[in-house]
Design a protein around this motif. Structure first.
Motif, mmCIF file in Angstrom:
data_model
loop_
_atom_site.group_PDB
_atom_site.id
_atom_site.type_symbol
_atom_site.label_atom_id
_atom_site.label_comp_id
_atom_site.label_asym_id
_atom_site.label_seq_id
_atom_site.Cartn_x
_atom_site.Cartn_y
_atom_site.Cartn_z
ATOM 1 N N HIS A 103 83.136 127.750 51.403
ATOM 2 C CA HIS A 103 82.491 127.515 50.105
ATOM 3 C C HIS A 103 80.998 127.356 50.361
ATOM 4 O O HIS A 103 80.601 126.746 51.375
ATOM 5 C CB HIS A 103 83.057 126.251 49.457
ATOM 6 N N TRP A 112 85.642 121.994 58.975
ATOM 7 C CA TRP A 112 85.410 122.023 57.534
ATOM 8 C C TRP A 112 86.411 122.930 56.823
ATOM 9 O O TRP A 112 86.879 122.613 55.714
ATOM 10 C CB TRP A 112 83.982 122.475 57.239
ATOM 11 N N GLU A 113 86.750 124.068 57.432
ATOM 12 C CA GLU A 113 87.705 124.970 56.803
ATOM 13 C C GLU A 113 89.071 124.282 56.628
ATOM 14 O O GLU A 113 89.757 124.499 55.630
ATOM 15 C CB GLU A 113 87.846 126.244 57.634
ATOM 16 N N TYR A 116 88.848 121.961 53.611
ATOM 17 C CA TYR A 116 88.805 122.713 52.361
ATOM 18 C C TYR A 116 90.192 123.289 52.032
ATOM 19 O O TYR A 116 90.590 123.352 50.864
ATOM 20 C CB TYR A 116 87.772 123.833 52.452
ATOM 21 N N ARG A 219 89.218 118.918 45.518
ATOM 22 C CA ARG A 219 88.307 119.990 45.928
ATOM 23 C C ARG A 219 86.950 119.832 45.237
ATOM 24 O O ARG A 219 85.899 119.986 45.879
ATOM 25 C CB ARG A 219 88.914 121.356 45.630
ATOM 26 N N THR A 223 83.306 119.117 47.246
ATOM 27 C CA THR A 223 82.082 119.920 47.154
ATOM 28 C C THR A 223 80.936 119.109 46.568
ATOM 29 O O THR A 223 79.780 119.258 46.985
ATOM 30 C CB THR A 223 82.330 121.187 46.325
#
Length: 323
Positions: A103, A112-113, A116, A219, A223
């Motif tokens: 993102h 981080w993936e 997410y 989510r 962010t």
């Protein structure tokens, strides 16, 4: 630290790493995992170098708690051969490329993936994040209770790891803030200053083993948190460790989150005869033979279940307990 000391430490790490790698090859001779029926997703992010360690981690975990779904976010290093090995041992595994979970408002790389991916899956599922450097050797009823009650859990670093309001988090962090401080300390000192909700919480836990209850907003919360911290810290927000801070923030504000009892769940340096779940974090992984020894015991437990005619993921009534 002198050059001689650094060389000695490197040689020692290499020695214990080689012994561990030799020991865990035995996991390739154990039976495949059968699909479970507990209502959660078990998710991990796996690097090619950790495939066998992951198999020990996941098979020891499902010996006590076997989920409906097992998902691996594949590091770009994972090859087709690695994927074949994973499917052989966990036939129902869902392999997802890390590049699928990016993102523009969150950093790339690190883990981080993984986070997410979790933030998407929790829309419809309870999700447990399991690191490849973990071992489960005794029943974990606190985790099962969290799943059944739909509440979050986090792996703490001290007994009764507290979940705090952000002003208290800053106060604690300031005592450790100095030139060259770790990004986790820097972030913890600044979270209260970026416009987060006044009732927002934080826990200084470990993202290596975390339970996230279903959430339609995780989510978006993730962010938003990342955008605010990027505005405050700039490129420092891309440093290793920021994903763990974000995971700690998200789980602290999840429904009913509690810290798992420590050291029943914890690092090997604090283990007791009651320790059920080990996390062999990097600084403790290959400094001695404990990771090798505990891995051997976990594999023997898995083999004993197979010898007793019990499929992996369907534990025997009296599972073998490591010494």
């Amino acid at each position: 630290m002198s050059l001689i000391t650094r060389i000695f430490q490197r040689l020692r790490r290499d020695y214990f790493r080689a012994r561990h790698q030799k020991a865990i090859r035995q996991i390739l001779s154990t039976r495949p995992v059968e699909r479970g029926n507990l209502p959660f997703v078990l998710l991990s992010m796996v690097h090619a170098r950790d495939v066998q360690a992951y198999l020990v981690a996941v098979k020891s975990f499902v010996h006590f708690m076997n989920p409906e779904r097992i998902v691996v976010v594949c590091d770009p290093s994972i090859t087709e051969q690695d994927q074949a090995v994973l499917r052989q041992h966990v036939p129902h595994i869902e392999l997802r490329p890390a590049d699928e979970f990016t993102h523009p408002d969150i950093p790339r790389g690190g883990t981080w993936e993984r986070l997410y991916a979790i933030a998407g899956l929790v829309r419809d599922n309870y999700v447990i994040q399991l690191d490849a450097d973990t071992l489960t050797v005794q029943p974990i009823p606190e985790v099962l209770e969290s799943v059944r009650n739909g509440v979050g859990f986090v792996l703490g670093e001290i007994p009764d790891t507290p979940i705090r309001l952000l002003p208290a988090v800053r106060e604690r962090a300031l005592a450790w803030l100095k030139p060259g401080a770790h990004i986790q300390t820097i972030t913890e000192s600044e979270m209260v200053n970026v416009g987060l909700p006044p009732d927002a919480l934080y826990v200084r836990g470990c993202s290596g083993f975390t339970g996230f209850p279903p959430s339609q907003t995780m989510r978006d919360t993730m962010t938003d948190f990342s955008r605010r911290m990027t505005a405050k810290l700039g490129d420092d927000w891309k440093r290793w460790g920021t994903e763990q801070v974000t995971s700690n923030y998200l789980v602290a504000n999840a429904h009913g989150t509690r810290s798992l009892p420590f050291p029943k769940y914890g690092t090997p340096d604090c283990a007791t005869t009651d320790t059920a779940f080990y996390h062999f974090i990097g600084s403790m992984r290959f400094i001695n033979g404990q990771y090798e020894t505990t891995s051997r015991e976990a594999i023997r437990m898995i083999e004993a279940a197979s010898a007793a005619g019990t499929a992996l993921g369907q534990p025997a009534a009296n599972p073998v307990r490591p010494c």
